[in-house]
Design an enzyme around this catalytic site. Structure first.
Site, mmCIF file in Angstrom:
data_model
loop_
_atom_site.group_PDB
_atom_site.id
_atom_site.type_symbol
_atom_site.label_atom_id
_atom_site.label_comp_id
_atom_site.label_asym_id
_atom_site.label_seq_id
_atom_site.Cartn_x
_atom_site.Cartn_y
_atom_site.Cartn_z
ATOM 1 N N HIS A 214 27.368 -117.188 30.840
ATOM 2 C CA HIS A 214 27.948 -115.923 30.384
ATOM 3 C C HIS A 214 27.968 -115.873 28.855
ATOM 4 O O HIS A 214 27.530 -114.892 28.238
ATOM 5 C CB HIS A 214 29.359 -115.795 30.956
ATOM 6 C CG HIS A 214 30.107 -114.583 30.513
ATOM 7 N ND1 HIS A 214 30.288 -113.476 31.312
ATOM 8 C CD2 HIS A 214 30.741 -114.296 29.349
ATOM 9 C CE1 HIS A 214 30.986 -112.564 30.656
ATOM 10 N NE2 HIS A 214 31.283 -113.045 29.461
ATOM 11 N N GLU A 215 28.467 -116.937 28.228
ATOM 12 C CA GLU A 215 28.551 -116.972 26.769
ATOM 13 C C GLU A 215 27.165 -116.970 26.138
ATOM 14 O O GLU A 215 26.937 -116.288 25.135
ATOM 15 C CB GLU A 215 29.322 -118.216 26.328
ATOM 16 C CG GLU A 215 30.763 -118.273 26.781
ATOM 17 C CD GLU A 215 31.634 -117.263 26.063
ATOM 18 O OE1 GLU A 215 31.221 -116.786 24.986
ATOM 19 O OE2 GLU A 215 32.712 -116.953 26.569
ATOM 20 N N HIS B 92 25.630 -113.556 25.904
ATOM 21 C CA HIS B 92 26.164 -112.775 24.790
ATOM 22 C C HIS B 92 25.557 -113.233 23.463
ATOM 23 O O HIS B 92 25.278 -112.413 22.584
ATOM 24 C CB HIS B 92 27.680 -112.895 24.738
ATOM 25 C CG HIS B 92 28.387 -112.071 25.778
ATOM 26 N ND1 HIS B 92 28.038 -110.774 26.058
ATOM 27 C CD2 HIS B 92 29.437 -112.360 26.595
ATOM 28 C CE1 HIS B 92 28.832 -110.290 27.010
ATOM 29 N NE2 HIS B 92 29.678 -111.243 27.353
ATOM 30 N N CYS C 225 28.529 -106.079 31.233
ATOM 31 C CA CYS C 225 27.916 -105.247 32.276
ATOM 32 C C CYS C 225 28.980 -104.461 33.024
ATOM 33 O O CYS C 225 30.021 -105.008 33.403
ATOM 34 C CB CYS C 225 27.133 -106.123 33.250
ATOM 35 S SG CYS C 225 26.353 -105.187 34.592
ATOM 36 N N CYS D 230 27.991 -108.622 38.473
ATOM 37 C CA CYS D 230 27.110 -109.311 37.536
ATOM 38 C C CYS D 230 27.889 -110.409 36.824
ATOM 39 O O CYS D 230 29.111 -110.324 36.659
ATOM 40 C CB CYS D 230 26.549 -108.299 36.533
ATOM 41 S SG CYS D 230 25.441 -108.988 35.288
ATOM 42 N N CYS E 248 22.756 -108.906 37.359
ATOM 43 C CA CYS E 248 22.285 -107.734 38.089
ATOM 44 C C CYS E 248 20.888 -107.374 37.569
ATOM 45 O O CYS E 248 20.455 -107.882 36.523
ATOM 46 C CB CYS E 248 23.258 -106.574 37.895
ATOM 47 S SG CYS E 248 23.211 -105.843 36.243
ATOM 48 N N CYS F 235 20.740 -106.184 33.754
ATOM 49 C CA CYS F 235 20.883 -107.264 32.775
ATOM 50 C C CYS F 235 19.719 -108.245 32.868
ATOM 51 O O CYS F 235 19.334 -108.848 31.864
ATOM 52 C CB CYS F 235 22.208 -107.984 32.983
ATOM 53 S SG CYS F 235 23.662 -106.951 32.652
#
EC number: 3.4.-.-
Length: 502
Positions: free
Chosen positions: A262-263, A266, A273, A278, A297, A300
């Site tokens: 996740h990080e 970014h 999202c 997602c 998803c 993304c």
């Protein structure tokens, strides 16, 4: 927390989802067609297919969900593509660096860094993930404070981000700090899972909240004088917690992988999202974190593909191979150590951010904080952005009991198998035409982006309104003459007073 029973669906509709994926811009449409094969486009069409089977619609579980607490226009591919023009990031650099902080192989009772590295290399196919030597938190110019709900210390994220920015390798695409210590970005926040510095491609995330009840400390209560000195912000006085180990269950390990990916998304430029379920959804409660899937998803995924240029089939095969290895490892550990985990990850008592001011009570940890909300100055650079700090003030202490995490990993592997089968399907072009025709026949749904439409200057009037227009025109002319004469009278009187005073 007020729960929605049952959860309510949140969807933009097929037409909006298709526009978000493909775009209405002709050049971006042509780019989409040339970048993906028919089978890949059929797979990505799951984003807007009303009969989708591989991806899920967003669900609202409570009135304090991140999606409702931070309503903003979602980032579609066209917006993402335009934002790349403003970034100085060089994709010629192919290395992601993980910077452990007080964390080494074996410290967490399992090869944590090895699992994270292998997961990230499969997730970001085409990039090489390297682990830097671990650094001590005491060597970083980092403020700290006693934790409000544990016996340990919390580290302030700004000092860590400054350290990562100043020590970033020259060939690094991005650098992500990893720590087992708890983090906090502002004094008013109880903790945050992560934080990144926009424009510098550096971030930090914490795994402390994923250890559940398995936090063990050889010296769990440091000296009170050292705690007070450390809370004052002196890096030299930061006590080293000797013998501190974190034991992760399979559930905790999966959460560590999810937060890391996740990080990193970014740091590569992908925004949060709001389209479908997602990995890049934000979270304001721990159950939101646990509900996030381990993958992206289709919208993304197209953004990530645009950056890295991998083949979708190859990426899903790599993720499937990684999942099989993880299932084998954790199945053996659970069979040998049945008492390690009941697969229960407890909430903290405050469930995240503690609000002690009169500002906005709930703020998103996955979005830039507003200037009048949780703003906090950061020297020599833009404001860092918090990631997944838990911010629900209405949450009470609860315990989230899930099914077996190994079973969940096996289900994830089955989902990856279904994705692979779709990408290998023949005759995809004809099926894709049917899906597109059905969606294009639907009425378009206009999205409110926060800007009101421009007021029309000329409203067409019929011939039968000539008399009304004449009456209104005479009325406005009369008012204009009265105002003009009044201003002239005031100007004359003021001129006379000025002359009398002279």
């Amino acid at each position: 927390m007020v729960q929605c029973k049952p959860p309510q669906e949140f969807s933009f509709g097929p037409r909006a989802l298709k526009d978000a994926l493909i775009s209405c811009d002709l050049a971006l449409k042509q780019m989409y067609t040339s970048a993906f094969s028919p089978s890949e486009r059929l797979f990505l069409s799951e984003a807007y297919n009303p009969n989708r089977t591989l991806f899920s619609t967003l669900l609202i579980h409570s009135a304090y969900d991140w999606l409702l607490s931070r309503p903003e226009a979602p980032e579609d591919f066209e917006t993402f593509h335009a934002s790349l023009q403003l970034r100085k990031q060089s994709l010629a650099r192919k290395h992601i660096y993980l910077q452990p902080i007080d964390l080494s192989e074996g410290l967490a009772g399992c090869p944590l860094l090895d699992h994270l590295r292998s997961c990230a290399e499969a997730f970001f196919l085409g990039l090489r993930v390297k682990c830097l030597p671990s650094v001590a938190a005491a060597s970083i110019n980092c403020c700290s404070r006693p934790s409000r709900d544990t016996d340990g210390l919390q580290l302030h994220t700004d000092g860590i981000l400054s350290f990562l920015k100043n020590n970033k390798p020259g060939d690094a695409l991005c650098v992500l700090g990893l720590t087992l210590a708890d983090l906090y970005p502002h004094d008013a926040w109880t903790f945050t899972f992560g934080r990144f510095l926009p424009g510098h491609e550096v971030g930090v995330c914490s795994f402390a909240r994923f250890s559940g009840e398995f936090l063990q400390a050889g010296s769990s209560v440091p000296d009170s004088a050292l705690l007070e000195a450390a809370a004052a912000g002196g890096p030299e006085t930061l006590p080293r917690e000797r013998g501190r180990t974190l034991c992760f269950s399979a559930l905790g390990m999966v959460q560590c992988c999810k937060v890391t990916c996740h990080e990193l998304c970014h740091l590569l430029g992908l925004g949060s999202c709001r389209w479908l379920r997602c990995l890049l959804q934000g979270a304001l409660s721990l159950d939101e974190v646990l509900r996030r899937p381990l993958d992206l998803c289709p919208i993304c995924l197209r953004k990530l593909h645009h950056l890295l240029g991998f083949r979708l089939l190859e990426r899903y095969k790599r993720l499937h191979a990684w999942t099989r290895v993880m299932v084998e490892i954790w199945s053996g550990q659970e069979a040998g150590e049945p008492s390690v985990s009941e697969d229960t990850l407890p909430f903290s008592a405050d469930s995240g951010m503690g609000c002690e001011s009169d500002t906005e009570p709930v703020t998103s940890p996955s979005e830039p904080v507003t200037p009048d909300g949780w703003s906090h100055p950061f020297p020599d650079g833009p404001e860092p952005v918090s990631e997944d700090g838990l911010g629900s003030l209405m949450a009470s202490e609860v315990s989230l009991t899930l099914g077996g995490p190994v079973d969940a990993m096996e289900e994830y592997g089955q989902w990856l198998t279904a994705c692979i089968q779709t990408l290998e399907r023949e005759g995809a072009e004809e099926e894709l035409l049917q899906v597109d025709a059905a969606v294009d026949a639907l009425s378009r749904w206009e999205m409110f982006t926060g800007q009101l439409p421009v007021t029309k200057q000329h409203v067409p009037c019929g011939k039968d309104n000539v008399g009304l227009r004449r009456v209104l025109g005479d009325k406005f002319s009369s008012l204009r003459r009265r105002l003009s004469s009044r201003r002239f009278a005031k100007a004359s009187s003021s001129h006379c007073r000025w002359g009398a005073e002279n």
